[in-house]
Each structure stands twice: as structure tokens, then as C-alpha cells.
Scaffold this active site. Structure first.
Site, PDB file in Angstrom:
ATOM      1  N   LYS A 188       0.799  -1.606  -0.270  1.00  0.00           N
ATOM      2  CA  LYS A 188       0.181  -0.095  -0.013  1.00  0.00           C
ATOM      3  C   LYS A 188       1.142   1.342   0.260  1.00  0.00           C
ATOM      4  O   LYS A 188       1.965   1.391  -0.204  1.00  0.00           O
ATOM      5  CB  LYS A 188      -1.201   0.310   1.237  1.00  0.00           C
ATOM      6  CG  LYS A 188      -1.376  -1.418   1.286  1.00  0.00           C
ATOM      7  CD  LYS A 188      -2.762  -1.504   0.522  1.00  0.00           C
ATOM      8  CE  LYS A 188      -3.246  -2.869   0.015  1.00  0.00           C
ATOM      9  NZ  LYS A 188      -4.121  -3.484   1.037  1.00  0.00           N
TER      10      LYS A 188
HETATM   11  C1  LIG Z   1      -4.874  -4.497   1.588  1.00  0.00           C
HETATM   12  C2  LIG Z   1      -6.708  -4.151   1.706  1.00  0.00           C
HETATM   13  C3  LIG Z   1      -7.274  -4.890   2.870  1.00  0.00           C
HETATM   14  C4  LIG Z   1      -6.684  -5.807   3.755  1.00  0.00           C
HETATM   15  O1  LIG Z   1      -5.426  -4.542   4.358  1.00  0.00           O
HETATM   16  P1  LIG Z   1      -4.884  -5.203   5.648  1.00  0.00           P
HETATM   17  O2  LIG Z   1      -3.754  -4.329   6.467  1.00  0.00           O
HETATM   18  O3  LIG Z   1      -4.250  -5.991   4.778  1.00  0.00           O
HETATM   19  O4  LIG Z   1      -5.405  -6.026   6.211  1.00  0.00           O
HETATM   20  C5  LIG Z   1      -8.720  -4.381   2.381  1.00  0.00           C
HETATM   21  N1  LIG Z   1      -9.111  -4.384   1.766  1.00  0.00           N
HETATM   22  C6  LIG Z   1      -9.068  -3.770   0.227  1.00  0.00           C
HETATM   23  C7  LIG Z   1      -9.087  -3.096  -0.296  1.00  0.00           C
HETATM   24  C8  LIG Z   1      -7.316  -4.121   0.092  1.00  0.00           C
HETATM   25  O5  LIG Z   1      -6.361  -3.409  -0.853  1.00  0.00           O
END
Ligand SMILES: *Cc1c(COP(=O)(O)O)cnc(C)c1O
Length: 384
Positions: A188
Site C-alpha cells: 500500500k
Molecule cells: C489490502 C486490502 C485490505 C486488507 O488490508 P490488510 O491491512 O492487509 O488487512 C482490505 N481491503 C482492500 C481493498 C485492500 O486492498
């Protein structure tokens, strides 16, 4: 291999983490507070609650707003499974709203039609979870209008969208949502290794999420069922979890947050460069609404109908050429777990058609122009 995404960790980030390792607090402590303040400040949020993942943050959001058995949560099929799973954790059911073919976000028109029908059938959702796919904000004012009319809660999954702007305001103010969730997974925009934040304008919701992230245990006499017999005493007043973020993670996150604007600027520049260099190839490039400023978590192209090669072939050939393309997302309703719940291919045709043509190209702050040129050249060879 040029990856599709990669974290950017500086010497300063590392020094901040090392400082925590040499301090008294390893788990949730002062660095978590600093990180929460940094996220709240950047996103215009009144309260930010840090947890160990966005998946946990989504779960806490559902718990704090009392989603439970018999309730329904609607989200988009074009997302990571966590956006839907949070409902199942709470014993609620899930349904999906097909996407808009241009923005690739949940379609507000489809949502409006589905709500109209659900009202007649007495099957309205209690929650809607819009996802700002690839970092591009959904039309939140329109969704909030529907929320007022049909009485559902809005939890924004902004896992892709820290730093994105909607009609001039940062995603996360809570103007159009009860709770906004961010992810700090390494792919991210900003990372804590693993981590999430639930932001909300509502002090009571923030307090409830703080309680739930730490076993539902309180040391606050005002919340206890009986008088405290001494300073050792605590009470469990809710069924909570251990969803705390460590200070080690938060130190990394707080340090990274200082570079948020730099990260966003670099992603924007690279995306604009892709737009320029890929124009003319048989690809559908990302669409941006005039009122949205994407955080550019992903740069997704779609193979045009007349293209010489299929997506699957393109994927294989690009990977062979050292280009780490990826696919976001396999529609959630087609996962075996969801098919077992009664969903199947064919139910959300726009998301399914999009999935068959989608390719995420490498995009991250450390991607150099020469590497980006290599990606573009490989695509050009493939498609022309
Ligand atoms: C990455 C992601 C999540 C989950 O995030 P984590 O921090 O890995 O639990 C949830 N929703 C979306 C759209 C994502 O891209």
C-alpha cells in the site's frame, strides 16, 4: 523482475524503528499515539484508531456499529476479500453491487436500483462498504444521500486511498461515512509492515473501537460494573480482541507518514507518464473523475476487445520479460468460499468482464523512468 509494488523504507525510517527497540515500549505505546495523530492530521480525521491490519480495522468497524446475525452488508465484487469477510466474522450476510465500467468502483446507479428493490422485498442492508479501488475515491456524497434515504451505515474501505482527495477534501474526514479504514500493508502507499487504521468523526465509536482492539478490557472506573478495589483492577466489559499495533510498526508508520506527500507526488507523476506513453496502444487506461484525485495505489490497464493477445497470454509474456504485472481483483463472489454461500459466475457481469481484461502495471515510488520505459516497451512489443 520489476515488481508491481514495493515499499520505500529510508535510513530515517530504520533509525526510528531502532529507537523503539531500545525504548521501554515495544507493543502499543507512545509511537502508536504519534502514528495515529499523523494519520488523523493527514486525512482530516477527528479520531484515528491504529490496529494490526486493515482486516482487523474492518472487523472493529463492523463490531463498533453493531453488525450482527440477520444483518446484511453490501460491497463491491472488485476488491480484496477482506472488504466482504468482515460481515461474515460478525455472523451477518454479504451481497455485492456491480461496478461502474469506467471508474471500476461500485456503481452508484446499480446501488440505487438494488436498494429500491431491497426496500420492496424488506431486505435492506445495514452496511455498505464502498472501496476506493486503485486509490480513486467513490462518489461518496451520492452514497451518503442513499444512506440517509435507506438508513444504512457507510464504512469506507480506503485501503488503497490514503492521501486521495474527494471534492477537494482528503479521504478520511468522515463527512460521508461513519468509519474510514486504511491499510498499511507493504504494497500500500504507506507501510507499517502490517497495520490498519479506522478513522471516524465520532468520539464514541472511536472509544468503542479502542476498547475492542484490546480484549474489551477497561481500566476506566466510569466504565466498570463494580467499584475498583485497587490499582491492579481491570474489567472486561465487551468481547474484544488483541488487534493492537506494536510501537515498532507505528514508529515505521509515523516516519513514513512524513513522506506521504512525496510518495503521492511520485505516484501521480508516474501515472501521468504511463498515460502519455501508453496512449495509442489497444488498452483502456485508468479513468479519473473530475472531482476525484486518486492516490494511485494501482495503475490498471484493460486489454481492448480487438487486442492481439488475451490478458492471460499478456500476463505470462510480461512476467517472462521480467515485468511483475498483477491482477486486481478476482471478483470476490467467485471465490470458493463465496460460491459455497450461493454466489456464482455470471452474477456481477461488469466486474467479471473487467477481471478478464485487467492488468496492474508496476507502480511504486522507487520505480525509475528507465524501468517504466521497459514496461511500456514490453507492452508495445506485445500489442503491436
Ligand atoms: C489490502 C486490502 C485490505 C486488507 O488490508 P490488510 O491491512 O492487509 O488487512 C482490505 N481491503 C482492500 C481493498 C485492500 O486492498
Amino acid at each position: 523482475m520489476i515488481p508491481y509494488g514495493r515499499q520505500d523504507v529510508s535510513a530515517e525510517d530504520i533509525a526510528e524503528v531502532v529507537a523503539v527497540l531500545q525504548s521501554d515500549f515495544l507493543t502499543q505505546g507512545p509511537a502508536v499515539e504519534r502514528f495515529e495523530a499523523a494519520v488523523a492530521e493527514a486525512c482530516g480525521a477527528r479520531h484515528a484508531v491504529a490496529v494490526n491490519s486493515a482486516t482487523s480495522a474492518l472487523h472493529l468497524a463492523c463490531r463498533a456499529l453493531d453488525l450482527g446475525p440477520g444483518d446484511r452488508l453490501w460491497t463491491t465484487p472488485n476488491t480484496f476479500v477482506a472488504s466482504a469477510n468482515c460481515a461474515l466474522y460478525c455472523g451477518a450476510s454479504v451481497d455485492f453491487v456491480d461496478i461502474d465500467a469506467r471508474t471500476l468502483n461500485l456503481s452508484v446507479d446499480v446501488l440505487a436500483d438494488k436498494l429500491d428493490k431491497a426496500e420492496r422485498d424488506g431486505r435492506l442492508p445495514k452496511f455498505v462498504v464502498p472501496v476506493h479501488f486503485a486509490g480513486q475515491p467513490c462518489d461518496m456524497a451520492a452514497i451518503a444521500d442513499l444512506a440517509r434515504r435507506y438508513g444504512f451505515r457507510v464504512v469506507e474501505d480506503a485501503s488503497h486511498a490514503i492521501g486521495a482527495r474527494y471534492r477537494g477534501e482528503p479521504v478520511g474526514t468522515g463527512r460521508h461515512a461513519d468509519i474510514t479504514v486504511f491499510s498499511f500493508h507493504p504494497v500500500k502507499i504507506v507501510t507499517t509492515g502490517e497495520g490498519g487504521v479506522a478513522a471516524t468523526p465520532d468520539a464514541a465509536l472511536a472509544e468503542r473501537m479502542r476498547l475492542l482492539r484490546s480484549h474489551g478490557i477497561t481500566r476506566d472506573a466510569a466504565r466498570m460494573a463494580s467499584a475498583s478495589p485497587g490499582p491492579w483492577y481491570y474489567e472486561q466489559v465487551e468481547l474484544g480482541y488483541n488487534y493492537r499495533m506494536t510501537d515498532i510498526q507505528a514508529a515505521l508508520g509515523a516516519s513514513q507518514m512524513r513522506r506521504l506527500d512525496t510518495f503521492l507526488e511520485r505516484r501521480r507523476t508516474l501515472a501521468a507518464r504511463y498515460d502519455r506513453l501508453l496512449a495509442g496502444l489497444p488498452l483502456q487506461l485508468p479513468h479519473q473523475e473530475a472531482w476525484a484525485a486518486s492516490a494511485w495505489h494501482l495503475y490498471v490497464v484493460q486489454l481492448a476487445d480487438g487486442a492481439r493477445v488475451t490478458r492471460d497470454e499478456s500476463f505470462a509474456r510480461l512476467r517472462e520479460a521480467g515485468i511483475g504485472v498483477n491482477v486486481h481483483y478476482i471478483p470476490v463472489h467467485t471465490q470458493p468460499w463465496y460460491r459455497r454461500l450461493g454466489f456464482d459466475w455470471g452474477q456481477f457481469p461488469v466486474a467479471e468482464a473487467y477481471y478478464r481484461r485487467a492488468l496492474s502495471l508496476p507502480l511504486y515510488p522507487g520505480l525509475g523512468e528507465a524501468e517504466q520505459d521497459q514496461v511500456v516497451e514490453a507492452l508495445r512489443r506485445l500489442l503491436s
